[in-house]
Design a protein around this motif. Structure first.
Motif, short mmCIF file in Angstrom:
data_model
loop_
_atom_site.label_atom_id
_atom_site.label_comp_id
_atom_site.label_asym_id
_atom_site.label_seq_id
_atom_site.Cartn_x
_atom_site.Cartn_y
_atom_site.Cartn_z
N GLY A 108 0.80 -1.22 0.00
CA GLY A 108 0.00 0.00 0.00
C GLY A 108 0.83 1.27 0.00
O GLY A 108 0.29 2.35 -0.15
N TYR A 109 2.14 1.15 0.20
CA TYR A 109 2.99 2.33 0.15
C TYR A 109 3.54 2.51 -1.26
O TYR A 109 4.08 1.57 -1.84
N ARG A 110 3.40 3.71 -1.79
CA ARG A 110 3.77 3.94 -3.18
C ARG A 110 5.28 3.87 -3.39
O ARG A 110 6.06 4.39 -2.60
N ILE A 111 5.64 3.24 -4.50
CA ILE A 111 7.03 3.25 -4.94
C ILE A 111 7.11 4.27 -6.07
O ILE A 111 6.41 4.16 -7.07
N VAL A 112 7.89 5.31 -5.87
CA VAL A 112 7.93 6.40 -6.81
C VAL A 112 9.32 6.51 -7.42
O VAL A 112 10.31 6.58 -6.69
N GLY A 113 9.35 6.51 -8.75
CA GLY A 113 10.61 6.73 -9.44
C GLY A 113 10.86 8.21 -9.55
O GLY A 113 10.00 8.96 -9.99
N GLY A 161 0.41 -0.84 -9.45
CA GLY A 161 -0.64 0.14 -9.20
C GLY A 161 -0.66 0.64 -7.77
O GLY A 161 0.33 0.51 -7.04
N ASP A 162 -1.79 1.18 -7.38
CA ASP A 162 -1.94 1.78 -6.06
C ASP A 162 -2.38 0.79 -5.00
O ASP A 162 -2.15 0.97 -3.83
N ALA A 163 -3.09 -0.26 -5.46
CA ALA A 163 -3.72 -1.14 -4.50
C ALA A 163 -2.75 -2.21 -4.04
O ALA A 163 -1.97 -2.75 -4.82
N GLU A 164 -2.84 -2.50 -2.78
CA GLU A 164 -1.99 -3.50 -2.16
C GLU A 164 -2.18 -4.86 -2.84
O GLU A 164 -1.27 -5.67 -2.92
N GLU A 165 -3.40 -5.09 -3.36
CA GLU A 165 -3.74 -6.39 -3.92
C GLU A 165 -3.34 -6.48 -5.40
O GLU A 165 -3.65 -7.46 -6.07
N GLY A 166 -2.69 -5.42 -5.90
CA GLY A 166 -2.34 -5.40 -7.33
C GLY A 166 -1.45 -6.58 -7.71
O GLY A 166 -0.88 -7.26 -6.86
N GLU A 167 -1.31 -6.76 -8.99
CA GLU A 167 -0.52 -7.86 -9.52
C GLU A 167 0.93 -7.75 -9.01
O GLU A 167 1.53 -6.68 -9.03
N LEU A 168 1.47 -8.86 -8.52
CA LEU A 168 2.81 -8.84 -7.93
C LEU A 168 3.86 -8.85 -9.03
O LEU A 168 3.78 -9.62 -9.99
N HIS A 169 4.82 -7.95 -8.91
CA HIS A 169 5.96 -7.96 -9.84
C HIS A 169 7.08 -8.79 -9.23
O HIS A 169 7.93 -8.25 -8.54
#
Lengths: 455, 209
Positions: A108-113, A161-169
């Motif tokens: 849930g914490y954003r990773i920002v480039g 994405g933004d959601a914690e449940e998003g597709e795992l990279h």
């Protein structure tokens, strides 16, 4: 002693007293909550826009752009072309331009480039470890590090994405390279990497996604690069993400300039061509930019330029109406509590006049009776204020908890806004005096002889 | 001791009271009687400094209280005059001992709790020290108000119909206690009443007419 009698008197009628105190507590609590919320909210919002004159981003709602790129609360408006943005980032008006690329989140914490400038802008330093220098190295904000217990060298996978449940990279793990110092600003709740990491993470996804076509796609890429290469030879910074191909290419052409590039190509270097970022935070050298860009940008590009101050003021004025309505309600409750105190004092005056006469006979002065009635009212007000500030802070604590979960924005319930809360205290006392003034004057001007003679 | 000279008081034009001069020495008792509307209570309020006369003097010990300022009169009243009324009033939220001690605080700034206890003991109500006054019977309440009137050892003890609402047994008990305690503390006792029982009890009488 008078205070003691006043104290005993107010508890002699516990229901009246409880009603008055509850009403006072409610109004003081709401006002305290509003004071703290407004103060901290505005401070948080204003702290975060410091040094950002303009935000470049995809067209859409300017408020959304500001919320997403400056405060990291809303979804981004979309992506913009990096090459196009770069032209404007190098504009003579611009003092600093910080690119932001959103892609993933971790729990849930954003990773920002972004660039290290972003940390510097918020006054954050890397207190442990070092700044991100290679792809997939990240600097973790202080609050995240504390909450998730991340240490230097820890690896984790981001979700899309933004959601914690998003597709795992799960192809590339991020490595914690450093931990930032606490700033009290948005950066505390962000995970920062370089922009290339975000691109690499998502490029990889695209190629991995088309496994069957991989061979085909590669050969296609080859062709493409062959063609484009000639056009970009002088620029020298045009890299290909495929090393082997570059090697072959160098040998074929035998150009020295590419040998230089070769040294850099140790890590995954990505062509900036056709890459996208999410937004650019701009600080102008010339204030001309603030005036001209909001029109210039949409006229000449597919982007928009939004002013954070303008948008935030618009937002404040929007929910300012709501806050004001709440504030009026709280003052309304305070007036009602004042009336309740007045009625309680006034009603008991009739039965208490003998008590007052008796006190006078026993040597009490008129002034002592006045003080007694005033004190009873003031005691209620002080108690109400005391509970009100506590209840308001407890409420803020709950709000902080839920806003923390939802927006990564927390409030400090134990901050004291002395000036405004001081005013509130004075107001509460004023209400107390106002409510007591008629009963107190009646007690003051009581005719003892008449009162006792008519008994 | 107390004595008055040429006291006159009027409620507007219609009612004009000229009171006979009265004198009562320390430890002495004086009963003032008279029919309704003869100014008994008015005289008592004048003596107690609750009303100011149109003319005349009220001298308690060596002080002419008609000449005192309001503030000084409040203080003088607290220190030197004890008042017992037909009906007893109390600070409803304070208990018996606090009500009695409060009078000492108002007059002198000291809470004489021990003295209050001793007085209440003498009056036989020391079993109810921590009750709220309204929990007491009328007779007990009257005794508590006597204790309160006496706690500052006043020069003048005034009683306005102290026995009217009491039965015979209580009425004589209260009358005895008032007389005995006034003598003990050297107070001049002035009673105002139309209670026949007291007229037979106190020889020293003045009748208003």
């Amino acid at each position: 002693m008078i205070t003691r009698i006043a104290w005993k008197n107010i508890w002699f009628k516990p229901l009246n007293t409880a009603l008055s105190i509850i009403l006072l507590t409610a109004s003081v609590a709401i006002i305290t909550l509003l004071i703290l919320l407004q103060e901290q909210f505005e401070k948080k919002f204003n702290d975060n826009i410091e040094g950002i004159d303009m935000v470049l981003g995809a067209q859409g709602s300017p408020l959304q752009l500001i919320l997403s790129s400056v405060y990291q609360v809303d979804a981004p408006t979309g992506n913009i072309d990096y090459a196009e943005a770069k032209k404007w980032m190098n504009h003579p008006f611009v003092q600093t331009a910080i690119p932001l690329a959103f892609g993933d989140n971790y729990r849930g914490y954003r990773i920002v480039g972004t660039t290290p400038d972003y940390l510097a802008k918020y006054g954050a330093e890397v207190v442990k470890g070092k700044i991100f220098s290679r792809n997939f190295e990240v600097v973790v904000g202080s609050e995240i590090a504390a909450k998730l217990g991340l240490k230097i060298g820890d690896k984790f996978f981001g979700s899309h994405g933004d959601a914690e449940e998003g597709e795992l990279h799960d192809e590339h793990a991020y490595i914690v390279a450093g931990i930032a110092s606490p700033t009290g600003k948005v950066v505390d709740n962000l995970i920062l990497s370089n922009v290339q990491s975000v691109w690499a993470m998502h490029d990889h996804e695209h190629t991995a996604g088309g496994t069957e076509e991989e061979g085909h796609q590669h050969s296609h890429d080859h062709d493409h690069d062959h063609e484009s290469h000639d056009a970009h030879t002088e620029e020298g910074h045009s890299h290909d993400h495929n090393h082997d191909h570059d090697h072959a290419h160098d040998h074929q052409e035998g150009e020295a300039a590419h040998g230089h590039d070769h040294g850099h190509a140790e890590e995954t270097v990505i062509n900036e061509e056709g890459k996208e970022i999410t937004a650019v935070l701009i600080k102008f050298r010339s204030k001309m930019g603030i005036v001209t860009w909001p029109r210039l940008i949409p006229q000449n590009t597919k982007m928009q330029a939004a002013s954070p101050i303008l948008e935030i003021n618009r937002l404040f004025s929007l929910f300012g109406i709501g806050l004001q309505a709440l504030q009026y309600m709280a003052y309304g409750i305070m007036i009602i509590s004042g009336i309740s105190i007045f009625i309680a004092l006034y009603n008991t005056l009739k039965e208490r006049k003998y008590e007052f006469a008796l006190l006078r006979v026993s040597g009490a002065s008129r002034f002592q009776l006045l003080a007694l009635v005033l004190l009873e009212s003031l005691l209620l007000c002080v108690i109400g204020f005391f509970f009100g500030t506590i209840v308001g802070r407890i409420a803020l604590g709950f709000i902080s908890g839920s806003s923390e979960d939802e927006f990564k924005m927390s409030f400090n319930p134990w901050e004291f806004v002395w000036e405004k809360e001081g005013y509130l205290f004075v107001l509460t006392i004023f209400v107390g005096i106002l409510a007591a003034v008629i009963p107190a004057v009646k007690a003051y001007s009581l005719n003892i002889s008449k009162t006792l003679a008519n008994a | 001791m107390i004595n008055t000279k040429n006291l006159r008081f009027s409620y507007g034009k219609d009612t004009d009271f000229y009171f006979p001069d009265i004198t009562a020495r320390s430890g002495e008792s004086l009963l003032i009687t008279g029919g309704s509307g003869k100014g008994k209570t008015t005289l008592l309020h004048l003596l107690g400094g609750l009303l100011r006369p149109q003319s005349g003097e009220i001298i308690i010990q060596d002080t002419n209280i008609t000449a005192l300022s309001e503030k000084k009169l409040d203080l003088f009243r607290g220190r030197n005059i004890g008042l017992v009324l037909q009906q007893s009033y109390f600070v409803a939220s304070l208990n018996v001992i606090e009500n009695v001690a409060l009078s000492s605080w108002l007059a002198t700034g000291n809470l004489k709790t021990e003295k209050a206890k001793q007085l209440l003991g003498q009056l036989g109500v020391d079993g109810h020290l921590h009750k709220i006054p309204s929990q007491l019977s009328v007779g007990q309440q009257q005794r508590v108000s006597i204790a309160r009137a006496l706690i500052n050892e006043p020069k003048l003890l005034l009683a306005d119909e102290p026995t009217s609402s009491l039965d015979d047994e209580n009425a004589f008990m209260v009358a005895d206690m008032l007389e005995a305690l006034a003598r003990q503390y050297g107070s001049a006792l002035v009673l105002v009443t139309h209670d026949q029982r007291l007229k037979d009890r106190f020889p020293n009488q003045i009748t208003l007419s």
